[in-house]
Design a protein around this motif. Structure first.
Motif, PDB file in Angstrom:
ATOM      1  N   MET A 147     -22.265 -11.568  -2.254  1.00  0.00           N
ATOM      2  CA  MET A 147     -20.886 -11.351  -1.835  1.00  0.00           C
ATOM      3  C   MET A 147     -19.915 -11.156  -2.988  1.00  0.00           C
ATOM      4  SD  MET A 147     -20.385 -10.831   1.237  1.00  0.00           S
ATOM      5  CE  MET A 147     -18.598 -10.918   1.175  1.00  0.00           C
ATOM      6  N   GLY A 148     -20.298 -11.474  -4.206  1.00  0.00           N
ATOM      7  CA  GLY A 148     -19.414 -11.232  -5.347  1.00  0.00           C
ATOM      8  C   GLY A 148     -19.113  -9.759  -5.540  1.00  0.00           C
ATOM      9  N   PRO A 149     -20.131  -8.973  -5.916  1.00  0.00           N
ATOM     10  CA  PRO A 149     -19.873  -7.537  -6.124  1.00  0.00           C
ATOM     11  C   PRO A 149     -19.519  -6.799  -4.831  1.00  0.00           C
ATOM     12  CG  PRO A 149     -22.219  -8.039  -6.335  1.00  0.00           C
ATOM     13  CD  PRO A 149     -21.510  -9.351  -6.281  1.00  0.00           C
ATOM     14  N   ILE A 150     -20.024  -7.279  -3.693  1.00  0.00           N
ATOM     15  CA  ILE A 150     -19.719  -6.622  -2.416  1.00  0.00           C
ATOM     16  C   ILE A 150     -18.245  -6.807  -2.055  1.00  0.00           C
ATOM     17  CG2 ILE A 150     -20.122  -6.734   0.074  1.00  0.00           C
ATOM     18  CD1 ILE A 150     -22.303  -5.267  -1.378  1.00  0.00           C
ATOM     19  N   ALA A 151     -17.688  -8.003  -2.331  1.00  0.00           N
ATOM     20  CA  ALA A 151     -16.294  -8.275  -1.951  1.00  0.00           C
ATOM     21  C   ALA A 151     -15.327  -7.315  -2.625  1.00  0.00           C
ATOM     22  CB  ALA A 151     -15.940  -9.726  -2.299  1.00  0.00           C
ATOM     23  N   SER A 152     -15.494  -7.119  -3.932  1.00  0.00           N
ATOM     24  CA  SER A 152     -14.572  -6.227  -4.640  1.00  0.00           C
ATOM     25  C   SER A 152     -14.745  -4.785  -4.175  1.00  0.00           C
ATOM     26  CB  SER A 152     -14.781  -6.328  -6.158  1.00  0.00           C
ATOM     27  OG  SER A 152     -16.119  -6.038  -6.509  1.00  0.00           O
ATOM     28  N   LEU A 153     -15.980  -4.382  -3.864  1.00  0.00           N
ATOM     29  CA  LEU A 153     -16.208  -3.019  -3.397  1.00  0.00           C
ATOM     30  C   LEU A 153     -15.591  -2.809  -2.009  1.00  0.00           C
ATOM     31  CD1 LEU A 153     -17.500  -0.255  -3.858  1.00  0.00           C
ATOM     32  CD2 LEU A 153     -19.589  -1.141  -2.796  1.00  0.00           C
ATOM     33  N   LEU A 154     -15.741  -3.786  -1.112  1.00  0.00           N
ATOM     34  CA  LEU A 154     -15.176  -3.661   0.230  1.00  0.00           C
ATOM     35  C   LEU A 154     -13.651  -3.558   0.174  1.00  0.00           C
ATOM     36  CD1 LEU A 154     -17.346  -6.192   2.289  1.00  0.00           C
ATOM     37  CD2 LEU A 154     -17.414  -3.686   2.374  1.00  0.00           C
ATOM     38  N   LEU A 155     -13.029  -4.386  -0.674  1.00  0.00           N
ATOM     39  CA  LEU A 155     -11.579  -4.328  -0.797  1.00  0.00           C
ATOM     40  C   LEU A 155     -11.138  -2.977  -1.351  1.00  0.00           C
ATOM     41  CD1 LEU A 155      -8.844  -5.742  -0.593  1.00  0.00           C
ATOM     42  CD2 LEU A 155      -9.199  -6.596  -2.936  1.00  0.00           C
ATOM     43  N   ALA A 156     -11.838  -2.506  -2.387  1.00  0.00           N
ATOM     44  CA  ALA A 156     -11.481  -1.223  -2.999  1.00  0.00           C
ATOM     45  C   ALA A 156     -11.647  -0.081  -2.003  1.00  0.00           C
ATOM     46  CB  ALA A 156     -12.340  -0.981  -4.236  1.00  0.00           C
ATOM     47  N   LEU A 157     -12.719  -0.105  -1.203  1.00  0.00           N
ATOM     48  CA  LEU A 157     -12.924   0.924  -0.190  1.00  0.00           C
ATOM     49  C   LEU A 157     -11.816   0.894   0.855  1.00  0.00           C
ATOM     50  CD1 LEU A 157     -16.789   0.767   0.411  1.00  0.00           C
ATOM     51  CD2 LEU A 157     -15.501   2.746  -0.415  1.00  0.00           C
ATOM     52  N   GLY A 158     -11.436  -0.324   1.260  1.00  0.00           N
ATOM     53  CA  GLY A 158     -10.368  -0.461   2.242  1.00  0.00           C
ATOM     54  C   GLY A 158      -9.050   0.101   1.735  1.00  0.00           C
ATOM     55  N   ILE A 159      -8.717  -0.206   0.489  1.00  0.00           N
ATOM     56  CA  ILE A 159      -7.474   0.308  -0.100  1.00  0.00           C
ATOM     57  C   ILE A 159      -7.519   1.830  -0.219  1.00  0.00           C
ATOM     58  CG2 ILE A 159      -6.111   0.369  -2.232  1.00  0.00           C
ATOM     59  CD1 ILE A 159      -6.787  -2.594  -2.609  1.00  0.00           C
ATOM     60  N   ALA A 160      -8.652   2.372  -0.629  1.00  0.00           N
ATOM     61  CA  ALA A 160      -8.783   3.825  -0.782  1.00  0.00           C
ATOM     62  C   ALA A 160      -8.620   4.537   0.555  1.00  0.00           C
ATOM     63  CB  ALA A 160     -10.139   4.159  -1.403  1.00  0.00           C
ATOM     64  N   VAL A 161      -9.253   3.996   1.602  1.00  0.00           N
ATOM     65  CA  VAL A 161      -9.166   4.614   2.927  1.00  0.00           C
ATOM     66  C   VAL A 161      -7.738   4.567   3.450  1.00  0.00           C
ATOM     67  CG1 VAL A 161      -9.860   4.381   5.342  1.00  0.00           C
ATOM     68  CG2 VAL A 161     -11.575   4.206   3.528  1.00  0.00           C
ATOM     69  N   LEU A 162      -7.089   3.396   3.310  1.00  0.00           N
ATOM     70  CA  LEU A 162      -5.704   3.272   3.783  1.00  0.00           C
ATOM     71  C   LEU A 162      -4.766   4.204   3.025  1.00  0.00           C
ATOM     72  CD1 LEU A 162      -5.314  -0.586   4.335  1.00  0.00           C
ATOM     73  CD2 LEU A 162      -5.216   1.209   6.073  1.00  0.00           C
ATOM     74  N   THR A 163      -4.971   4.289   1.716  1.00  0.00           N
ATOM     75  CA  THR A 163      -4.105   5.138   0.891  1.00  0.00           C
ATOM     76  C   THR A 163      -4.210   6.603   1.309  1.00  0.00           C
ATOM     77  OG1 THR A 163      -4.314   3.620  -0.987  1.00  0.00           O
ATOM     78  CG2 THR A 163      -3.577   5.843  -1.469  1.00  0.00           C
ATOM     79  N   LEU A 164      -5.450   7.052   1.518  1.00  0.00           N
ATOM     80  CA  LEU A 164      -5.644   8.444   1.923  1.00  0.00           C
ATOM     81  C   LEU A 164      -5.148   8.688   3.348  1.00  0.00           C
ATOM     82  CD1 LEU A 164      -9.194   9.102   0.406  1.00  0.00           C
ATOM     83  CD2 LEU A 164      -6.995   9.939  -0.446  1.00  0.00           C
ATOM     84  N   ALA A 165      -5.377   7.710   4.233  1.00  0.00           N
ATOM     85  CA  ALA A 165      -4.975   7.873   5.633  1.00  0.00           C
ATOM     86  C   ALA A 165      -3.467   7.888   5.792  1.00  0.00           C
ATOM     87  CB  ALA A 165      -5.583   6.755   6.479  1.00  0.00           C
ATOM     88  N   LEU A 166      -2.776   7.070   4.979  1.00  0.00           N
ATOM     89  CA  LEU A 166      -1.316   6.967   5.112  1.00  0.00           C
ATOM     90  C   LEU A 166      -0.586   7.942   4.202  1.00  0.00           C
ATOM     91  CD1 LEU A 166      -0.986   3.075   5.292  1.00  0.00           C
ATOM     92  CD2 LEU A 166      -0.966   4.712   7.183  1.00  0.00           C
ATOM     93  N   GLY A 167      -1.349   8.704   3.400  1.00  0.00           N
ATOM     94  CA  GLY A 167      -0.715   9.690   2.526  1.00  0.00           C
ATOM     95  C   GLY A 167       0.136   9.062   1.447  1.00  0.00           C
ATOM     96  N   GLY A 168      -0.458   8.168   0.673  1.00  0.00           N
ATOM     97  CA  GLY A 168       0.275   7.464  -0.373  1.00  0.00           C
ATOM     98  C   GLY A 168       0.703   8.371  -1.510  1.00  0.00           C
ATOM     99  N   HIS A 169       1.592   7.866  -2.340  1.00  0.00           N
ATOM    100  CA  HIS A 169       2.063   8.584  -3.532  1.00  0.00           C
ATOM    101  C   HIS A 169       0.895   8.852  -4.465  1.00  0.00           C
ATOM    102  CE1 HIS A 169       4.246   9.341  -7.292  1.00  0.00           C
ATOM    103  NE2 HIS A 169       5.312   9.616  -6.522  1.00  0.00           N
ATOM    104  N   ASP A 170       1.024   9.893  -5.277  1.00  0.00           N
ATOM    105  CA  ASP A 170      -0.052  10.267  -6.201  1.00  0.00           C
ATOM    106  C   ASP A 170      -0.455   9.105  -7.107  1.00  0.00           C
ATOM    107  OD1 ASP A 170      -0.096  12.756  -5.108  1.00  0.00           O
ATOM    108  OD2 ASP A 170       0.928  13.764  -6.773  1.00  0.00           O
ATOM    109  N   ILE A 171       0.523   8.349  -7.578  1.00  0.00           N
ATOM    110  CA  ILE A 171       0.219   7.223  -8.478  1.00  0.00           C
ATOM    111  C   ILE A 171      -0.606   6.174  -7.746  1.00  0.00           C
ATOM    112  CG2 ILE A 171       1.231   5.290  -9.751  1.00  0.00           C
ATOM    113  CD1 ILE A 171       3.462   7.089 -10.634  1.00  0.00           C
ATOM    114  N   VAL A 172      -0.271   5.926  -6.472  1.00  0.00           N
ATOM    115  CA  VAL A 172      -1.023   4.958  -5.671  1.00  0.00           C
ATOM    116  C   VAL A 172      -2.448   5.447  -5.453  1.00  0.00           C
ATOM    117  CG1 VAL A 172      -1.131   3.754  -3.458  1.00  0.00           C
ATOM    118  CG2 VAL A 172       1.082   4.187  -4.529  1.00  0.00           C
ATOM    119  N   ILE A 173      -2.596   6.752  -5.212  1.00  0.00           N
ATOM    120  CA  ILE A 173      -3.929   7.320  -5.023  1.00  0.00           C
ATOM    121  C   ILE A 173      -4.759   7.174  -6.302  1.00  0.00           C
ATOM    122  CG2 ILE A 173      -5.205   9.461  -4.636  1.00  0.00           C
ATOM    123  CD1 ILE A 173      -2.926  10.340  -2.791  1.00  0.00           C
ATOM    124  N   ILE A 174      -4.132   7.448  -7.448  1.00  0.00           N
ATOM    125  CA  ILE A 174      -4.837   7.293  -8.734  1.00  0.00           C
ATOM    126  C   ILE A 174      -5.272   5.847  -8.938  1.00  0.00           C
ATOM    127  CG2 ILE A 174      -4.563   7.383 -11.244  1.00  0.00           C
ATOM    128  CD1 ILE A 174      -2.700   9.802 -10.818  1.00  0.00           C
TER     129      ILE A 174
END
Length: 389
Positions: free
Chosen positions: A97-124
């Motif tokens: 769950m150590g390496p999986i936790a950080s990956l799951l959070l990062a995937l969640g943030i990436a999906v939300l950012t793309l879905a909500l059309g975040g600013h370019d800096i947020v996407i980066i």
């Protein structure tokens, strides 16, 4: 244009540093929260250090202890010390769950950012965080067979190697699995009791035999070490490295001639083996041949550049020869290399005895006892310095 490019590089590097820090933080919390669910006892998380509470701020939430040492990139990484469970599924779960936790959070943030059309800096930022988490997953789940020494002297392994060890431990009894866990936590007395029970019950795995030999060295029990070596000589004699332990056991049991013969035979083919020279020097100290011992320690220090035990044992030899200043100088060097070397405090106590200060000697011996209750010959010196007149 050049200024904008430079600013972009600075921002990018800043994002990378921040993302690495967040990744480490989430990684260790992933371990810790999973361990709270499946293990008993306290769970400790270290952020920015490898198990060193002395340089960290401490926070406690129920059974969870958090030690945080500020480091912008957490360049020294992190560590989770779980409670204990004999469930292999539970152990597998909290390690994974150590390496999986950080990956799951990062995937969640990436999906939300793309879905909500975040600013370019947020996407980066989201992309860098996802990349950091994927790198973390790869580095940690790729098995690394070499042990990692922690601040308290205990050892652990990277997540991938721990998972392999958990899978391999299916063949061990529950008691033996707990013994291995306690061994890596440096609880040698408890580990030895469980491993001896497993051995008495008929378990004969190479992992058990090698750990028992190591524990008899750690607890300075030369008689049991020799008995085990002789009982399982077909296994130990087939592995040349165990010959070194045989020499240690001979020295502990005052079979000095056999110890010297054993060490000499190893050095005949491995003249630059510093560890053997330190232990031959230790045996020469026990024999009262201090000048010869110093020669071995000198050579070991030439070979290693620095070794706390070579310095502390040479300090003992100097003290026995009456050269107390040289002994104190070596002790200072030894303690700088390893403040938890109990033999430094043993020798410091011996020097205090030679100076006629029993109170300081007793204090030094007590400190050695706190660090390692199995320190060789310590009880004899404590009886001399700490017993009432």
């Amino acid at each position: 244009m050049t200024l904008y490019f430079a600013l972009a590089i600075v921002v990018l590097v800043g994002f990378v540093l921040i993302c690495r820090s967040i990744t480490t933080f989430i990684h260790e919390f992933g371990h810790g929260l999973a361990a709270l669910l499946v293990t008993d006892g306290p769970v400790s998380i270290y952020i920015g250090s490898m198990g060193d509470p002395s340089t960290s701020r401490k926070y406690q939430i129920g059974r969870l202890l958090i030690f945080h040492r500020f480091s912008f990139w957490h360049s020294r990484g992190g560590l989770c010390v779980p409670g204990y469970t004999n469930s292999l599924v539970g152990q597998f779960f909290y390690v994974l769950m150590g390496p999986i936790a950080s990956l799951l959070l990062a995937l969640g943030i990436a999906v939300l950012t793309l879905a909500l059309g975040g600013h370019d800096i947020v996407i980066i930022f989201a992309f860098i965080f996802l990349s950091s988490s994927m790198y973390d997953l790869w580095v940690n789940l790729k098995p690394y067979p070499y042990s990692i020494k922690l601040a308290d002297g205990s050892i652990t392994f990277n997540d991938g190697q721990l998972l392999l060890l958990i899978i391999a431990s299916r063949k061990f009894s529950p008691g033996l699995r707990k013994g291995f866990y306690l061994y890596h936590r440096q609880k040698y007395g408890e580990a030895l009791a469980l491993m001896e029970q497993a051995y008495a019950a008929g378990e004969r795995q190479p992992e058990l035999l090698s750990h028992l030999i190591s524990l008899y060295v750690q607890t300075c029990n030369g008689e049991k070490g020799l008995a085990l070596y002789r009982s399982e000589k077909n296994y130990f004699e087939a592995v040349p490295e165990y010959k070194f332990n045989l020499g240690i056991f001979y020295g502990m049991t005052a079979n000095y001639d056999k110890a010297m013969t054993t060490f000499n035979s190893i050095l005949y083919g491995q003249a630059d083996n510093a560890m053997v020279r330190v232990n031959r020097g230790f045996t020469l100290n026990l024999m009262g041949r201090y000048q010869e011992a110093i020669t071995d320690f000198d050579r070991a220090l030439v070979l290693t550049g620095q070794d706390s035990y070579a310095y502390s044992n040479r300090a003992y030899a100097y003290a026995q020869l009456g050269d107390l200043p040289a002994g104190k100088a070596d002790l200072d060097l030894a303690l700088k290399l390893d403040p938890n070397n109990s033999y430094c405090h043993l020798t410091k106590g011996i020097i205090h005895l030679k100076e006629g200060d029993r109170q300081k000697a007793c204090t030094s011996f007590q400190r050695a006892k706190e660090l390692d209750p199995y320190t060789f010959s310590l009880d004899r010196y404590m009886a001399e310095a700490c017993s009432p007149d």
